[in-house]
Design an enzyme around this catalytic site. Structure first.
Site, PDB file in Angstrom:
ATOM      1  N   GLU A  46       0.814  -1.220   0.000  1.00  0.00           N
ATOM      2  CA  GLU A  46       0.000   0.000   0.000  1.00  0.00           C
ATOM      3  C   GLU A  46       0.850   1.273   0.000  1.00  0.00           C
ATOM      4  O   GLU A  46       0.447   2.288  -0.574  1.00  0.00           O
ATOM      5  CB  GLU A  46      -0.935  -0.037   1.219  1.00  0.00           C
ATOM      6  CG  GLU A  46      -2.164   0.825   1.090  1.00  0.00           C
ATOM      7  CD  GLU A  46      -3.134   0.412  -0.030  1.00  0.00           C
ATOM      8  OE1 GLU A  46      -3.409  -0.780  -0.195  1.00  0.00           O
ATOM      9  OE2 GLU A  46      -3.605   1.318  -0.735  1.00  0.00           O
ATOM     10  N   VAL A  80       3.457   1.955  -1.582  1.00  0.00           N
ATOM     11  CA  VAL A  80       4.005   2.336  -2.899  1.00  0.00           C
ATOM     12  C   VAL A  80       2.920   2.267  -3.974  1.00  0.00           C
ATOM     13  O   VAL A  80       3.220   2.211  -5.165  1.00  0.00           O
ATOM     14  CB  VAL A  80       5.213   1.448  -3.290  1.00  0.00           C
ATOM     15  CG1 VAL A  80       6.378   1.694  -2.359  1.00  0.00           C
ATOM     16  CG2 VAL A  80       4.849  -0.025  -3.324  1.00  0.00           C
ATOM     17  N   GLY A 140      -3.758  -7.384  -4.476  1.00  0.00           N
ATOM     18  CA  GLY A 140      -4.626  -6.333  -4.994  1.00  0.00           C
ATOM     19  C   GLY A 140      -3.863  -5.082  -5.391  1.00  0.00           C
ATOM     20  O   GLY A 140      -4.234  -4.391  -6.345  1.00  0.00           O
ATOM     21  N   VAL A 141      -2.790  -4.784  -4.673  1.00  0.00           N
ATOM     22  CA  VAL A 141      -2.018  -3.582  -5.018  1.00  0.00           C
ATOM     23  C   VAL A 141      -1.409  -3.747  -6.411  1.00  0.00           C
ATOM     24  O   VAL A 141      -1.531  -2.874  -7.280  1.00  0.00           O
ATOM     25  CB  VAL A 141      -0.930  -3.311  -3.954  1.00  0.00           C
ATOM     26  CG1 VAL A 141       0.029  -2.233  -4.416  1.00  0.00           C
ATOM     27  CG2 VAL A 141      -1.577  -2.910  -2.625  1.00  0.00           C
ATOM     28  N   LYS A 195     -12.313  -2.354 -11.351  1.00  0.00           N
ATOM     29  CA  LYS A 195     -11.649  -1.113 -10.946  1.00  0.00           C
ATOM     30  C   LYS A 195     -10.142  -1.290 -10.920  1.00  0.00           C
ATOM     31  O   LYS A 195      -9.641  -2.311 -10.446  1.00  0.00           O
ATOM     32  CB  LYS A 195     -12.094  -0.721  -9.547  1.00  0.00           C
ATOM     33  CG  LYS A 195     -13.517  -0.261  -9.463  1.00  0.00           C
ATOM     34  CD  LYS A 195     -13.693   0.500  -8.166  1.00  0.00           C
ATOM     35  CE  LYS A 195     -15.111   0.487  -7.719  1.00  0.00           C
ATOM     36  NZ  LYS A 195     -15.356   1.377  -6.612  1.00  0.00           N
ATOM     37  N   LYS A 251      -7.514   7.619  -1.150  1.00  0.00           N
ATOM     38  CA  LYS A 251      -7.443   6.182  -1.431  1.00  0.00           C
ATOM     39  C   LYS A 251      -7.973   5.924  -2.843  1.00  0.00           C
ATOM     40  O   LYS A 251      -9.078   6.365  -3.181  1.00  0.00           O
ATOM     41  CB  LYS A 251      -8.302   5.472  -0.371  1.00  0.00           C
ATOM     42  CG  LYS A 251      -8.523   4.007  -0.591  1.00  0.00           C
ATOM     43  CD  LYS A 251      -7.331   3.197  -0.209  1.00  0.00           C
ATOM     44  CE  LYS A 251      -7.530   1.743  -0.554  1.00  0.00           C
ATOM     45  NZ  LYS A 251      -6.267   1.032  -0.671  1.00  0.00           N
ATOM     46  N   LEU A 284      -2.180 -19.035  -1.657  1.00  0.00           N
ATOM     47  CA  LEU A 284      -2.443 -18.546  -0.298  1.00  0.00           C
ATOM     48  C   LEU A 284      -1.639 -19.303   0.765  1.00  0.00           C
ATOM     49  O   LEU A 284      -1.575 -18.868   1.908  1.00  0.00           O
ATOM     50  CB  LEU A 284      -3.946 -18.629   0.032  1.00  0.00           C
ATOM     51  CG  LEU A 284      -4.892 -17.870  -0.899  1.00  0.00           C
ATOM     52  CD1 LEU A 284      -6.324 -17.947  -0.380  1.00  0.00           C
ATOM     53  CD2 LEU A 284      -4.457 -16.405  -1.027  1.00  0.00           C
ATOM     54  N   HIS A 322     -16.893   0.780   3.183  1.00  0.00           N
ATOM     55  CA  HIS A 322     -16.011   1.664   2.422  1.00  0.00           C
ATOM     56  C   HIS A 322     -16.480   3.117   2.470  1.00  0.00           C
ATOM     57  O   HIS A 322     -16.241   3.891   1.552  1.00  0.00           O
ATOM     58  CB  HIS A 322     -15.902   1.199   0.975  1.00  0.00           C
ATOM     59  CG  HIS A 322     -15.219  -0.135   0.811  1.00  0.00           C
ATOM     60  ND1 HIS A 322     -15.819  -1.322   1.165  1.00  0.00           N
ATOM     61  CD2 HIS A 322     -13.985  -0.465   0.352  1.00  0.00           C
ATOM     62  CE1 HIS A 322     -14.998  -2.317   0.909  1.00  0.00           C
ATOM     63  NE2 HIS A 322     -13.879  -1.831   0.421  1.00  0.00           N
TER      64      HIS A 322
END
Ligand SMILES: NC(=O)c1ccc[n+]([C@@H]2O[C@H](COP(=O)([O-])OP(=O)(O)OC[C@H]3O[C@@H](n4cnc5c(N)ncnc54)[C@H](O)[C@@H]3O)[C@@H](O)[C@H]2O)c1
Ligand SMILES: O=C(CO)[C@@H](O)[C@H](O)[C@H](O)[C@H](O)COP(=O)(O)O
Ligand SMILES: [Zn+2]
Length: 411
Positions: A98, A100, A131-132, A168, A177, A196, A281
């Protein structure tokens, strides 16, 4: 002379003030989400033939962008797979967490696409990571030549159930964010839960937060499944070590994705701003960025969900017993109920104001109704927020005393 007829009416109507045209088009989108364990076993051909819109053939080449931690763990196996199938890969390993998740990272991917001389119709970029990483690569791909196809292979639980299945893309900007981003579907996402096994439990919990989100707004059954089997499935990192754990892990992941896609498909471009998947969110984007790097995305989301469960309790939409079950499941999944940022009413109010800007002037705040249902409200007041935060703080403290071994409170 123009030969088309479709603009004629608009032209005639506007003749008084000069010509005007109205263009309307519908953009068809189709993408695939395909599960297959051990994607990079040499004999697994899912990546080659599993997506009808993105076949991968011997002799072709691809640009692979991979999270550097994933590369350290799986890079040799991944390169050997492509080598075995005679696919020439150029690999860009990126740091992707997160802190970077910024436009610089997008530029690096764009540079790599440019250096590769990517053929924008036939050579989808392959993104492998959490996800990043997939948000960054998706963003870069959507910008390059105004849109280059890409493929996602998520390696975290959030990636598998959420970031990897929607449309997205984006990065953070200033304190915002995901403030920069696009809607750009990957041609395909390949879900391989075996990744995982190397993910630490905190990140498994982080993904469970988004699964719990789907349960709280859409499915009491999924909630009960999490209540019954969530902690064991978490400890097993969704690897299905026994038949029972495999069935529970399959059901949790499949149901969560199914519910998510049911919500996304009819509103893919978010023309409707009352989105129940926005649950958790409303306050969390501000909380997450304010606390960065202390809170992971799912942790900020779950703190928002705990706060809004308390709001639901105060409004009588959620019963005391239901709220306690929700708080207990949050704890049992290794997630925080509380963070000291909630002690700052001005932060919560600022978060709500920012969300109102994001949601076209109204709160459109999804609130839980019981467990598994929701409604939208537009009338949350600062005093009510403060009361909910106080209620939650007391409950979190009580629960900490009940079970001191658990990390209930992330302060
Ligand atoms: N696009 C969307 O619709 C969407 C939806 C939900 C979340 N998100 C975004 O996703 C991000 C969070 O994603 P995340 O939780 O995957 O975090 P992440 O991408 O930061 O990954 C978490 C950590 O795990 C490491 N890692 C990744 N895979 C691993 C593996 N298999 N084994 C060991 N370590 C591994 C990474 O290097 C990183 O340090 C947030 O920025 C959030 O905004 C996007
Ligand atoms: O976190 C994300 C997307 O980044 C998802 O979990 C979630 O379903 C939603 O897309 C969020 O509501 C975030 O939406 P937005 O604030 O980025 O528009
Ligand atoms: Zn989210």
């Amino acid at each position: 002379m123009h030969s088309g007829t479709q603009f004629t009416q608009g032209l005639r109507l506007a003749m008084d003030n000069g010509p005007a045209w109205t263009v309307e088009a519908v953009r068809q989108v189709r993408y695939h989400v395909v599960s297959s364990d051990h994607l990079f076993s040499p004999d697994n051909t899912t990546l080659l033939t599993g997506c009808p819109d993105a076949p991968l053939r011997a002799g072709e080449r691809r640009l692979v962008v991979i999270d550097e931690n994933v590369d350290a763990l799986y890079g040799a196996r991944i390169r050997a797979f492509f080598d075995h199938h005679d696919i020439a890969v150029t690999v860009l390993a990126l740091r992707a967490d997160e802190t970077v998740k910024q436009f610089d990272a997008v530029s690096r991917v764009v540079d790599a696409m440019n250096d590769f001389g990517i053929d924008r119709r036939r050579e989808p970029v392959i993104a492998i990571g959490g996800g990043v990483l997939t948000d960054i690569v998706g963003f870069a791909a959507s910008l390059y030549r105004r849109g280059t196809p890409y493929i996602r292979i998520p390696t975290t639980l959030i990636g598998l159930v959420d970031a990897g299945v929607g449309v997205k893309t984006g990065v953070n900007y200033d304190t915002g964010k995901n403030r920069l981003g696009t809607y750009a579907a990957a041609t395909a996402t390949f879900l391989d839960r075996s990744f995982l096994r190397s993910l630490d439990l905190r990140h498994i919990s982080n993904g469970l937060a988004e699964i719990l989100k789907m349960a709280l707004i859409r499915s009491e059954e999924l909630f009960e499944l999490l209540e019954r089997s969530g902690p064991e499935v978490r400890a097993d990192r969704f690897q299905g070590s026994t038949g029972e754990l495999a069935r529970a892990a399959d059901a949790i992941v499949a149901e969560s994705i199914h519910l998510m896609l049911e919500e996304l498909q009819p509103n893919l471009w978010e023309s409707a701003l009352e989105r129940c998947v926005d649950y958790g969110h409303t306050f969390s984007p501000t909380i997450e960025m304010h606390a960065l790097p202390e809170l992971l995305h799912g942790e900020a989301v779950v703190i928002d969900m705990a706060l809004t469960t308390a709001l639901g309790l105060l409004r009588g939409d959620v019963g005391q017993e239901q709220a306690d079950r929700i708080f207990s499941v949050i704890r049992a999944l290794g997630l925080p109920l509380w963070n000291d940022v909630l002690d700052d009413p001005s932060l919560l109010e600022a978060a709500l104001r920012d969300t109102v800007r994001h949601r076209d002037g109204r709160q459109r705040l999804p609130l839980p109704v019981g467990i598994g249902r929701h409604r939208f409200v537009n009338d949350v007041e600062p005093a009510e927020l403060r009361a909910a935060a106080q209620l939650l703080r007391r409950r979190a403290e009580d629960m900490t005393q009940d079970a001191p071994a658990e990390a209930l409170v992330s302060a």
